[in-house]
Design a protein around this motif. Structure first.
Motif, short mmCIF file in Angstrom:
data_model
loop_
_atom_site.label_atom_id
_atom_site.label_comp_id
_atom_site.label_asym_id
_atom_site.label_seq_id
_atom_site.Cartn_x
_atom_site.Cartn_y
_atom_site.Cartn_z
N SER A 77 0.85 -1.19 0.00
CA SER A 77 0.00 0.00 0.00
C SER A 77 0.88 1.24 0.00
CB SER A 77 -0.90 0.03 1.24
OG SER A 77 -1.77 -1.07 1.26
N CYS A 78 0.39 2.28 -0.62
CA CYS A 78 1.10 3.56 -0.64
C CYS A 78 0.09 4.66 -0.37
CB CYS A 78 1.77 3.77 -1.99
SG CYS A 78 2.50 5.41 -2.19
N ALA A 79 0.24 5.29 0.76
CA ALA A 79 -0.66 6.36 1.14
C ALA A 79 -0.02 7.70 0.83
CB ALA A 79 -0.99 6.26 2.62
N GLY A 80 -0.70 8.49 0.04
CA GLY A 80 -0.19 9.80 -0.33
C GLY A 80 -0.90 10.92 0.40
N SER A 81 -0.20 12.01 0.59
CA SER A 81 -0.80 13.20 1.20
C SER A 81 -0.19 14.44 0.57
CB SER A 81 -0.57 13.21 2.71
OG SER A 81 0.81 13.22 3.01
N GLY A 82 -0.93 15.53 0.70
CA GLY A 82 -0.43 16.80 0.19
C GLY A 82 -0.73 17.05 -1.27
N TYR A 83 -1.62 16.25 -1.87
CA TYR A 83 -1.97 16.45 -3.26
C TYR A 83 -3.32 15.79 -3.53
CZ TYR A 83 -0.69 11.58 -4.01
OH TYR A 83 -0.62 10.22 -3.95
N THR A 84 -3.84 16.02 -4.74
CA THR A 84 -5.06 15.34 -5.17
C THR A 84 -4.80 14.62 -6.49
OG1 THR A 84 -5.89 17.20 -6.45
CG2 THR A 84 -6.45 17.14 -4.11
N ALA A 85 -5.71 13.78 -6.86
CA ALA A 85 -5.56 13.02 -8.10
C ALA A 85 -5.51 13.94 -9.32
CB ALA A 85 -6.69 12.01 -8.26
N SER A 86 -6.07 15.13 -9.19
CA SER A 86 -6.05 16.05 -10.34
C SER A 86 -4.70 16.70 -10.53
CB SER A 86 -7.13 17.12 -10.18
OG SER A 86 -6.86 17.91 -9.02
N THR A 87 -3.90 16.76 -9.47
CA THR A 87 -2.60 17.41 -9.56
C THR A 87 -1.46 16.42 -9.81
OG1 THR A 87 -2.40 17.37 -7.14
CG2 THR A 87 -3.27 19.37 -8.14
N LEU A 88 -1.63 15.21 -9.34
CA LEU A 88 -0.65 14.16 -9.59
C LEU A 88 -1.42 12.97 -10.12
CD1 LEU A 88 1.67 14.46 -6.46
CD2 LEU A 88 2.10 15.27 -8.78
#
Length: 129
Positions: free
Chosen positions: A21-32
């Protein structure tokens, strides 16, 4: 600040399964828009394993097709890698990455790694021979 945190690595016998699993923060799917998994074994170059864009378009390396499945939850900014039928050749450090890619460049091809701006610290997967 963009952060990617991987989890789920470990040691498993040949033929076994793991789920990364890879949890991302600080962005949204529209930006990355592109997220995925890369791996690097000792003495080898980093290679793309599987990537997925925000519309669920996939690119999967031939070496893992039919064994690995990538999926993504845009609401949670999380990407998963289900790995089945693991072999010793899958032993490597697995890295999560995310980026904003030009059209058609969200893929595992080596030349497209330049578009993955953000990388996690990696999680080790070991399949003893």
């Amino acid at each position: 600040q963009v952060q990617l945190v991987e989890s789920g690595g470990g040691s498993v016998q040949a033929g076994g399964s793991l789920r990364l699993s890879c949890a991302g923060s600080g962005y949204t799917a529209s930006t990355l828009d592109c997220m995925g998994w890369f791996r690097q074994a000792p003495g080898k170059e980093r290679e793309g394993v599987a990537v997925i864009n925000r519309d669920a378009g996939l690119s999967v390396a031939d070496s893992v097709k039919g064994r690995f499945t990538i999926s993504r939850d845009n609401a949670k900014n999380t990407v998963y890698l289900q790995m089945n039928s693991l072999t010793p050749e899958d032993t490597a450090m697995y890295y999560c990455a995310a980026g904003l890619t030009p059209l058609g460049r969200c893929s595992v091809r080596a030349e497209n790694q330049q578009f993955f701006r953000y990388w996690g610290q990696g999680t080790q997967v070991t399949v003893p021979s």
